[in-house]
Design a protein around this motif. Sequence first.
Motif, mmCIF file in Angstrom:
data_model
loop_
_atom_site.group_PDB
_atom_site.id
_atom_site.type_symbol
_atom_site.label_atom_id
_atom_site.label_comp_id
_atom_site.label_asym_id
_atom_site.label_seq_id
_atom_site.Cartn_x
_atom_site.Cartn_y
_atom_site.Cartn_z
ATOM 1 N N HIS A 150 0.804 -1.243 -0.230
ATOM 2 C CA HIS A 150 -0.232 -0.386 0.033
ATOM 3 C C HIS A 150 0.845 0.921 0.271
ATOM 4 O O HIS A 150 0.353 2.219 -1.157
ATOM 5 C CB HIS A 150 -0.414 -0.146 1.384
ATOM 6 N N CYS A 179 -9.130 8.970 0.965
ATOM 7 C CA CYS A 179 -9.122 9.708 -0.573
ATOM 8 C C CYS A 179 -7.761 9.670 -0.652
ATOM 9 O O CYS A 179 -7.694 11.472 -0.135
ATOM 10 C CB CYS A 179 -10.608 9.767 -0.943
ATOM 11 N N HIS A 239 -6.301 4.746 4.098
ATOM 12 C CA HIS A 239 -6.552 5.389 3.120
ATOM 13 C C HIS A 239 -7.210 6.582 2.529
ATOM 14 O O HIS A 239 -8.208 6.027 1.139
ATOM 15 C CB HIS A 239 -7.092 4.054 2.902
ATOM 16 N N ARG A 289 1.429 3.851 -2.826
ATOM 17 C CA ARG A 289 0.767 5.889 -2.226
ATOM 18 C C ARG A 289 1.548 6.381 -2.643
ATOM 19 O O ARG A 289 1.011 7.594 -2.760
ATOM 20 C CB ARG A 289 -0.036 5.155 -0.592
ATOM 21 N N THR A 294 -17.834 0.713 3.449
ATOM 22 C CA THR A 294 -17.230 -0.231 3.789
ATOM 23 C C THR A 294 -15.824 -0.659 4.738
ATOM 24 O O THR A 294 -17.465 -0.795 5.323
ATOM 25 C CB THR A 294 -15.514 0.694 2.974
HETATM 26 C C1 HEM Z 1 -16.629 12.690 -3.484
HETATM 27 C C2 HEM Z 1 -16.427 12.122 -3.767
HETATM 28 C C3 HEM Z 1 -15.084 11.249 -3.258
HETATM 29 C C4 HEM Z 1 -15.519 10.217 -2.063
HETATM 30 C C5 HEM Z 1 -16.466 10.204 -1.430
HETATM 31 C C6 HEM Z 1 -14.426 9.492 -2.202
HETATM 32 C C7 HEM Z 1 -14.662 8.433 -1.206
HETATM 33 C C8 HEM Z 1 -13.008 7.316 -0.991
HETATM 34 C C9 HEM Z 1 -13.177 6.335 0.066
HETATM 35 C C10 HEM Z 1 -14.152 6.325 1.149
HETATM 36 C C11 HEM Z 1 -12.310 6.140 0.188
HETATM 37 C C12 HEM Z 1 -11.288 5.486 1.025
HETATM 38 C C13 HEM Z 1 -12.122 3.598 1.327
HETATM 39 C C14 HEM Z 1 -11.237 2.822 2.154
HETATM 40 O O1 HEM Z 1 -11.079 3.188 3.216
HETATM 41 O O2 HEM Z 1 -12.281 1.796 2.412
HETATM 42 C C15 HEM Z 1 -11.132 6.503 -0.464
HETATM 43 C C16 HEM Z 1 -10.497 6.323 -1.511
HETATM 44 C C17 HEM Z 1 -9.521 6.889 -2.825
HETATM 45 N N1 HEM Z 1 -9.977 7.512 -3.355
HETATM 46 FE FE1 HEM Z 1 -11.621 7.873 -2.896
HETATM 47 N N2 HEM Z 1 -13.210 9.690 -3.382
HETATM 48 C C18 HEM Z 1 -13.848 10.929 -4.415
HETATM 49 C C19 HEM Z 1 -13.267 11.189 -4.928
HETATM 50 C C20 HEM Z 1 -12.068 10.236 -5.490
HETATM 51 C C21 HEM Z 1 -11.282 11.649 -6.772
HETATM 52 C C22 HEM Z 1 -11.460 12.880 -7.020
HETATM 53 C C23 HEM Z 1 -10.724 10.266 -6.597
HETATM 54 C C24 HEM Z 1 -9.412 10.907 -7.684
HETATM 55 C C25 HEM Z 1 -9.154 11.815 -8.790
HETATM 56 C C26 HEM Z 1 -10.490 9.622 -5.707
HETATM 57 C C27 HEM Z 1 -9.345 8.914 -5.594
HETATM 58 C C28 HEM Z 1 -9.254 7.407 -4.807
HETATM 59 C C29 HEM Z 1 -8.248 6.850 -4.521
HETATM 60 C C30 HEM Z 1 -6.874 6.231 -5.519
HETATM 61 C C31 HEM Z 1 -8.386 6.200 -3.449
HETATM 62 C C32 HEM Z 1 -7.850 4.965 -2.387
HETATM 63 C C33 HEM Z 1 -6.472 5.775 -1.630
HETATM 64 C C34 HEM Z 1 -5.732 4.063 -1.166
HETATM 65 O O3 HEM Z 1 -6.623 3.514 -0.763
HETATM 66 O O4 HEM Z 1 -5.122 4.676 -0.385
HETATM 67 N N3 HEM Z 1 -11.760 9.405 -5.054
HETATM 68 N N4 HEM Z 1 -12.421 7.896 -1.322
#
Ligand code: HEM
Length: 406
Positions: A93, A356, A354, A97, A295
Amino acid sequence: MDSIAIMEQLMTSEGRAEPYPLYAQARELGAVTACGEGMIMVTGYQEVNEVLRDGAFQVADAELRSRWEEGFNEHSSKIMLSRSILERNEPDHSRMRSLIASVFTARRIAALEPAVVAATHRLLDEMAGLGADGTPVDFMETFAYRLPVGVICELLGVPEADRHRFRTLAADLTAALEVIAGDPELDAADAAAEELAGYFTGLAAERKARPKDDLVSALVQVAAADPARLSGHELLANLVLLLVAGFETTTNLLGNGLSLLLDHPEALAGLRSGEISPAGYTDEVLRFDSPVQVTSRVSIGNGLRIGGLDAPYGYFAFLLIGAANRDPQRYEHPERFDPTRRDSRPLSFGGGPHYCLGAQLARLESAVAMPALLARFPHLARAGEPVRRDRWVLRGYQSLPLTLGR
Ligand code: HEM
């Protein structure tokens, strides 16, 4: 209803359409409750936050899921997502990351603002053209999908001509993120995963031969120079994840937010006049109707307890973000949509390792787009009932018809 019955309800179309009364019932049973052999359901804000930040709870990775989840290895969509950053634990991870986070820096995202403003006005012009004679327009199709897909494709370096393909493909792929999905849905998710992987294989080869100043080129170079830092499979999985995570959730933030404004005329007037800040409005939409509702994590500790309940090694925790965001222990009048709230900090972007990577970008898009939309169309109104997508994990609308007024 006990927690197992509540969980079962949340897996039905009716439950998915209206999850909040079910969350309220779950909360009455406790902030953390047992919901079947080796499983717990977490609905309290503090408890969800704690689990997300505690290294003794990990994401369910491919190894675990192939043991637990029937048919996991038969689904290319699930296998692909499990190779991405979202479903990896240490040390993989952190390795991924640091690569991806180097692109999503606060400075780089802030520098995108003029491009987001320009794209917003271009799309509003197109909407105005389509709805000029009073014809209803679908907000999801004409705006909520196009803005975030355009922004993430610019970042990735996906050519404009290719972008029209992604709405259906991404929607199909999201079935693989659901807690339970039927075979036809998973077949469609697999087909979408294969098509997206094929698409990015082609784009990666092009960028390898002729690099540009974009994220695909940057990651392709890392993978080519040192596959131990990013393998070919991981490159594809993360490109698909970034595309889909980059717009699917933000599309839903825009749609859920507009629907709330249309139901709350004072909030709409306040955002339009500037009395309500776009950032405060965005936080409240995230809290009140989160695009990500749930999640999960798996306990890898011994003697762990959460909210007074044992969570021994191997216990699976469903973290109900949508419920935690309405926890009365954390929020006054949680059932009230109130964009003037202070110190809201909803859990909609997760928390801990993790958290976002696109949170700042999604917030920027909402804060730019929604006031601009309201300013452009002073007589915006619903043109019929909106239709929700039949999903629990990713909550949003399939269509949201509007008339734009004079
Ligand atoms: C309202 C918009 C968004 C919401 C509500 C959202 C929500 C989330 C949540 C809840 C997680 C964590 C999941 C977990 O811990 O199990 C996450 C991870 C992530 N999100 Fe978002 N997201 C949004 C927009 C975006 C956008 C715009 C991008 C990319 C440009 C993005 C890329 C990512 C990535 C790459 C992860 C993984 C991070 C990791 O595992 O270290 N997200 N998101």
